[in-house]
Design a protein around this motif. Structure first.
Motif, PDB file in Angstrom:
ATOM      1  N   ASP A   1       0.821  -1.210   0.000  1.00  0.00           N
ATOM      2  CA  ASP A   1       0.000   0.000   0.000  1.00  0.00           C
ATOM      3  C   ASP A   1       0.856   1.262   0.000  1.00  0.00           C
ATOM      4  OD1 ASP A   1      -2.325  -1.432  -0.039  1.00  0.00           O
ATOM      5  OD2 ASP A   1      -2.825  -1.136   2.075  1.00  0.00           O
ATOM      6  N   SER A   2       2.094   1.136   0.494  1.00  0.00           N
ATOM      7  CA  SER A   2       3.002   2.283   0.561  1.00  0.00           C
ATOM      8  C   SER A   2       3.911   2.399  -0.657  1.00  0.00           C
ATOM      9  CB  SER A   2       3.881   2.173   1.812  1.00  0.00           C
ATOM     10  OG  SER A   2       4.678   0.985   1.762  1.00  0.00           O
ATOM     11  N   THR A   3       3.829   1.447  -1.579  1.00  0.00           N
ATOM     12  CA  THR A   3       4.772   1.388  -2.701  1.00  0.00           C
ATOM     13  C   THR A   3       4.535   2.509  -3.711  1.00  0.00           C
ATOM     14  OG1 THR A   3       5.199  -0.985  -2.553  1.00  0.00           O
ATOM     15  CG2 THR A   3       5.462   0.012  -4.728  1.00  0.00           C
ATOM     16  N   TYR A   4       5.656   3.075  -4.188  1.00  0.00           N
ATOM     17  CA  TYR A   4       5.616   3.956  -5.351  1.00  0.00           C
ATOM     18  C   TYR A   4       6.686   3.458  -6.322  1.00  0.00           C
ATOM     19  CZ  TYR A   4       5.075   8.032  -8.301  1.00  0.00           C
ATOM     20  OH  TYR A   4       4.808   8.856  -9.367  1.00  0.00           O
ATOM     21  N   LEU A   5       6.246   2.779  -7.382  1.00  0.00           N
ATOM     22  CA  LEU A   5       7.178   2.268  -8.381  1.00  0.00           C
ATOM     23  C   LEU A   5       7.836   3.452  -9.087  1.00  0.00           C
ATOM     24  CD1 LEU A   5       4.978  -0.534  -9.975  1.00  0.00           C
ATOM     25  CD2 LEU A   5       6.624  -0.755  -8.108  1.00  0.00           C
ATOM     26  N   ASN A   6       9.169   3.448  -9.170  1.00  0.00           N
ATOM     27  CA  ASN A   6       9.813   4.666  -9.667  1.00  0.00           C
ATOM     28  C   ASN A   6      10.640   4.459 -10.924  1.00  0.00           C
ATOM     29  OD1 ASN A   6      11.735   6.961  -9.874  1.00  0.00           O
ATOM     30  ND2 ASN A   6      10.678   7.628  -8.030  1.00  0.00           N
ATOM     31  N   ASP A   7      11.664   3.639 -10.866  1.00  0.00           N
ATOM     32  CA  ASP A   7      12.550   3.479 -12.014  1.00  0.00           C
ATOM     33  C   ASP A   7      12.675   2.003 -12.356  1.00  0.00           C
ATOM     34  OD1 ASP A   7      14.175   4.289 -14.062  1.00  0.00           O
ATOM     35  OD2 ASP A   7      15.666   5.273 -12.816  1.00  0.00           O
ATOM     36  N   VAL A   8      13.098   1.720 -13.586  1.00  0.00           N
ATOM     37  CA  VAL A   8      13.203   0.333 -14.039  1.00  0.00           C
ATOM     38  C   VAL A   8      14.405   0.178 -14.955  1.00  0.00           C
ATOM     39  CG1 VAL A   8      11.589   0.772 -15.963  1.00  0.00           C
ATOM     40  CG2 VAL A   8      11.983  -1.576 -15.187  1.00  0.00           C
ATOM     41  N   ARG A   9      15.080  -0.955 -14.830  1.00  0.00           N
ATOM     42  CA  ARG A   9      16.166  -1.330 -15.739  1.00  0.00           C
ATOM     43  C   ARG A   9      15.953  -2.785 -16.159  1.00  0.00           C
ATOM     44  NH1 ARG A   9      16.333   3.115 -16.279  1.00  0.00           N
ATOM     45  NH2 ARG A   9      17.950   4.673 -15.841  1.00  0.00           N
TER      46      ARG A   9
ATOM     47  N   ASP B   1      -0.889  26.472   5.603  1.00  0.00           N
ATOM     48  CA  ASP B   1      -1.122  26.912   6.987  1.00  0.00           C
ATOM     49  C   ASP B   1       0.168  27.137   7.765  1.00  0.00           C
ATOM     50  OD1 ASP B   1      -0.186  24.361   7.472  1.00  0.00           O
ATOM     51  OD2 ASP B   1      -2.061  23.595   8.296  1.00  0.00           O
ATOM     52  N   GLY B   2       1.315  26.955   7.071  1.00  0.00           N
ATOM     53  CA  GLY B   2       2.598  27.216   7.710  1.00  0.00           C
ATOM     54  C   GLY B   2       3.284  26.000   8.297  1.00  0.00           C
ATOM     55  N   THR B   3       2.597  24.876   8.353  1.00  0.00           N
ATOM     56  CA  THR B   3       3.228  23.671   8.883  1.00  0.00           C
ATOM     57  C   THR B   3       4.217  23.096   7.863  1.00  0.00           C
ATOM     58  OG1 THR B   3       1.428  22.279   8.051  1.00  0.00           O
ATOM     59  CG2 THR B   3       1.239  23.106  10.310  1.00  0.00           C
ATOM     60  N   THR B   4       5.240  22.463   8.383  1.00  0.00           N
ATOM     61  CA  THR B   4       6.265  21.863   7.535  1.00  0.00           C
ATOM     62  C   THR B   4       6.531  20.430   7.969  1.00  0.00           C
ATOM     63  OG1 THR B   4       8.113  22.580   8.935  1.00  0.00           O
ATOM     64  CG2 THR B   4       7.389  24.099   7.191  1.00  0.00           C
ATOM     65  N   SER B   5       7.087  19.666   7.064  1.00  0.00           N
ATOM     66  CA  SER B   5       7.507  18.300   7.363  1.00  0.00           C
ATOM     67  C   SER B   5       8.600  17.911   6.395  1.00  0.00           C
ATOM     68  CB  SER B   5       6.326  17.323   7.255  1.00  0.00           C
ATOM     69  OG  SER B   5       5.819  17.298   5.934  1.00  0.00           O
ATOM     70  N   PRO B   6       9.460  16.970   6.786  1.00  0.00           N
ATOM     71  CA  PRO B   6      10.522  16.538   5.862  1.00  0.00           C
ATOM     72  C   PRO B   6       9.921  15.880   4.629  1.00  0.00           C
ATOM     73  CG  PRO B   6      10.964  15.818   8.118  1.00  0.00           C
ATOM     74  CD  PRO B   6       9.553  16.305   8.096  1.00  0.00           C
ATOM     75  N   TRP B   7      10.574  16.089   3.500  1.00  0.00           N
ATOM     76  CA  TRP B   7      10.213  15.382   2.266  1.00  0.00           C
ATOM     77  C   TRP B   7      11.256  14.298   2.065  1.00  0.00           C
ATOM     78  CZ3 TRP B   7      12.181  15.511  -3.062  1.00  0.00           C
ATOM     79  CH2 TRP B   7      11.310  14.898  -3.977  1.00  0.00           C
ATOM     80  N   GLN B   8      10.834  13.053   2.223  1.00  0.00           N
ATOM     81  CA  GLN B   8      11.781  11.948   2.244  1.00  0.00           C
ATOM     82  C   GLN B   8      11.340  10.860   1.268  1.00  0.00           C
ATOM     83  OE1 GLN B   8      11.588  11.160   6.519  1.00  0.00           O
ATOM     84  NE2 GLN B   8      13.519  12.239   6.803  1.00  0.00           N
ATOM     85  N   VAL B   9      12.233  10.529   0.339  1.00  0.00           N
ATOM     86  CA  VAL B   9      11.933   9.566  -0.723  1.00  0.00           C
ATOM     87  C   VAL B   9      13.006   8.480  -0.722  1.00  0.00           C
ATOM     88  CG1 VAL B   9      11.482   9.255  -3.177  1.00  0.00           C
ATOM     89  CG2 VAL B   9      10.891  11.423  -2.076  1.00  0.00           C
ATOM     90  N   ALA B  10      12.586   7.239  -0.724  1.00  0.00           N
ATOM     91  CA  ALA B  10      13.511   6.107  -0.646  1.00  0.00           C
ATOM     92  C   ALA B  10      14.124   5.783  -2.014  1.00  0.00           C
ATOM     93  CB  ALA B  10      12.774   4.902  -0.055  1.00  0.00           C
ATOM     94  N   ALA B  11      14.518   4.523  -2.210  1.00  0.00           N
ATOM     95  CA  ALA B  11      15.244   4.078  -3.410  1.00  0.00           C
ATOM     96  C   ALA B  11      14.613   4.621  -4.678  1.00  0.00           C
ATOM     97  CB  ALA B  11      15.288   2.557  -3.452  1.00  0.00           C
ATOM     98  N   ASP B  12      15.422   5.224  -5.532  1.00  0.00           N
ATOM     99  CA  ASP B  12      14.894   5.927  -6.695  1.00  0.00           C
ATOM    100  C   ASP B  12      15.657   5.548  -7.954  1.00  0.00           C
ATOM    101  OD1 ASP B  12      14.449   8.012  -8.675  1.00  0.00           O
ATOM    102  OD2 ASP B  12      13.456   9.154  -7.111  1.00  0.00           O
ATOM    103  N   GLY B  13      16.833   6.153  -8.178  1.00  0.00           N
ATOM    104  CA  GLY B  13      17.579   5.945  -9.408  1.00  0.00           C
ATOM    105  C   GLY B  13      18.180   4.551  -9.518  1.00  0.00           C
ATOM    106  N   LEU B  14      18.278   4.066 -10.759  1.00  0.00           N
ATOM    107  CA  LEU B  14      18.841   2.752 -11.057  1.00  0.00           C
ATOM    108  C   LEU B  14      19.782   2.853 -12.252  1.00  0.00           C
ATOM    109  CD1 LEU B  14      15.921   0.127 -10.985  1.00  0.00           C
ATOM    110  CD2 LEU B  14      17.982   0.072  -9.581  1.00  0.00           C
ATOM    111  N   ALA B  15      20.820   2.026 -12.232  1.00  0.00           N
ATOM    112  CA  ALA B  15      21.695   1.863 -13.397  1.00  0.00           C
ATOM    113  C   ALA B  15      22.242   0.447 -13.340  1.00  0.00           C
ATOM    114  CB  ALA B  15      22.831   2.886 -13.385  1.00  0.00           C
ATOM    115  N   ILE B  16      22.543  -0.112 -14.497  1.00  0.00           N
ATOM    116  CA  ILE B  16      23.058  -1.478 -14.546  1.00  0.00           C
ATOM    117  C   ILE B  16      24.308  -1.510 -15.406  1.00  0.00           C
ATOM    118  CG2 ILE B  16      21.568  -2.148 -16.496  1.00  0.00           C
ATOM    119  CD1 ILE B  16      21.288  -4.912 -15.096  1.00  0.00           C
ATOM    120  N   SER B  17      25.291  -2.286 -14.978  1.00  0.00           N
ATOM    121  CA  SER B  17      26.551  -2.363 -15.714  1.00  0.00           C
ATOM    122  C   SER B  17      26.331  -2.997 -17.082  1.00  0.00           C
ATOM    123  CB  SER B  17      27.589  -3.169 -14.925  1.00  0.00           C
ATOM    124  OG  SER B  17      27.150  -4.507 -14.733  1.00  0.00           O
TER     125      SER B  17
END
Length: 362
Positions: free
Chosen positions: A134-142, A207-223
């Motif tokens: 439910d928390s997944t956000y598919l981001n990059d693919v190789r 409304d002036g409230t703030t929170s960290p913007w935090q994103v997990a594993a994102d970029g991919l590259a393959i040899s």
């Protein structure tokens, strides 16, 4: 009075100007066709995947394919985050099915193979609930077409609310599994504070409230030989890698896999990465309006530093030996600025000559 100025360098060429929705992904086929995608992040998106033809953006492979069917969520694209042409005749389309980073529509998250010779969808891969959470956000693919009967796909889960991970999909069987689930290498760096355009990047509500913007594993590259997979959380400046043989070694369970991850050190904070045919990795540096180069010996340098590189997103290398990337001003979205959208159109597709072709998937 004259004063010293920051040194900018790198010969950028603007390929396309975007005046409507904000792009993320770009990919060039082996014949030089250019594909672009627009996720559903709040802009009016008429087609989430397009091809650039004679300077115009045409829904790809059709408008029908870009029309989501809620009754049959495996049909039609909903919110595509990444596209990758594998150099062997297929465009791979990664549909998050999670507009605005919401919970993915059940059965809608998918990887779609489009045959570039016929412009027809060849196969659709969906995921079980223990792979796409439910928390997944598919981001990059190789893609690596050399492993297994039909190849494998590596995908990042760049969750903003749950564990980061890499997802491995067997293209022959359709089986998928998560690795490095919640591991330090796929997770947000707790000490990381992103600074873009002179400001700390935070969620800032009206409304002036703030929170960290935090994103997990994102970029991919393959040899180029498919033996090493490189990855990086978006909320981190570190580059990590793992030998792909370790991923498929059944004697190593997932809890032990992190011990086989290599930390290459700081490369700058990146959204996208790509590998050239000689193993060189190119990565964006969104904090410094730059494109970085990571050589195979681990040394790093800056390819381009330019004020127009406003959040370099996905990177792609074309058969013309140019590096292509979108600069989409992600950091200027309203959610970071108390509800005020600071983006200035057009967004841009740039290219810069590198004199190298892309790493092959087969």
């Amino acid at each position: 009075m004259n004063a010293a100025k920051e040194n900018y360098f790198g010969k950028l060429e603007q390929v396309h100007e975007f005046y409507d929705a904000m792009p993320t992904g770009v990919s060039l086929s082996e014949t030089g066709r250019i594909f672009i995608n627009f996720p559903e992040w709040g802009d009016q998106v008429t087609a989430t995947v397009v091809e650039r033809v004679d300077g115009k953006l045409i829904p790809y492979p059709s408008q029908e394919a870009n029309t989501f069917d809620p009754q049959n969520p495996e049909n039609g694209f909903l919110s595509v985050q990444s596209i990758v042409a594998d150099g062997a005749g297929t465009l791979w389309v990664l549909d998050t099915a999670a507009p605005k980073f919401t919970v993915p529509v059940k059965g809608g998250a998918k990887l779609v193979a489009v045959d570039l010779s016929t412009n027809q969808i060849r196969k659709v891969y969906t995921f079980s609930s223990d792979v796409v959470l439910d928390s997944t956000y598919l981001n990059d693919v190789r893609i690596d077409l050399r492993r297994g009967s039909e190849g494998v796909a590596y995908i990042t889960d760049s969750s903003i609310t749950g564990p980061g991970a890499l997802i491995v999909l067997d293209l022959g069987t359709g089986d998928a599994f998560r690795i490095l689930d919640g591991a330090p290498s796929t997770a947000v760096d707790p000490a990381f504070i992103p600074k873009v355009e002179g400001e700390i990047l935070l969620n800032r509500s009206a409304d002036g409230t703030t929170s960290p913007w935090q994103v997990a594993a994102d970029g991919l590259a393959i040899s180029p030989d498919g033996k090493t997979l490189f990855f990086s959380p978006l909320s981190s400046r570190h580059l990590y890698s793992i030998e792909t043989d370790k991923i498929f070694n059944k004697e190593i369970d997932d809890h032990a896999l992190e011990a086989h991850v290599k930390d290459w050190g700081e490369k700058g904070a990146s959204d996208g990465m790509i590998t050239a045919e000689d193993g060189t990795i190119y990565a964006g540096d969104y904090e410094n309006n730059s494109i970085r180069v990571i050589h195979t010996d681990g040394t790093m340098e800056t390819l381009a530093h330019d004020p127009r590189i406003l959040w370099p997103d996905t990177l792609s290398i074309g058969p013309d030996q140019y590096l292509y990337f979108n600069a989409n001003q992600l950091q200027r979205q309203a959610s970071f600025h108390k509800g005020e959208d600071l983006r200035e159109k057009p967004y841009s597709l740039f290219r810069i000559f590198i004199g190298k072709g892309p790493a092959k998937a087969n």
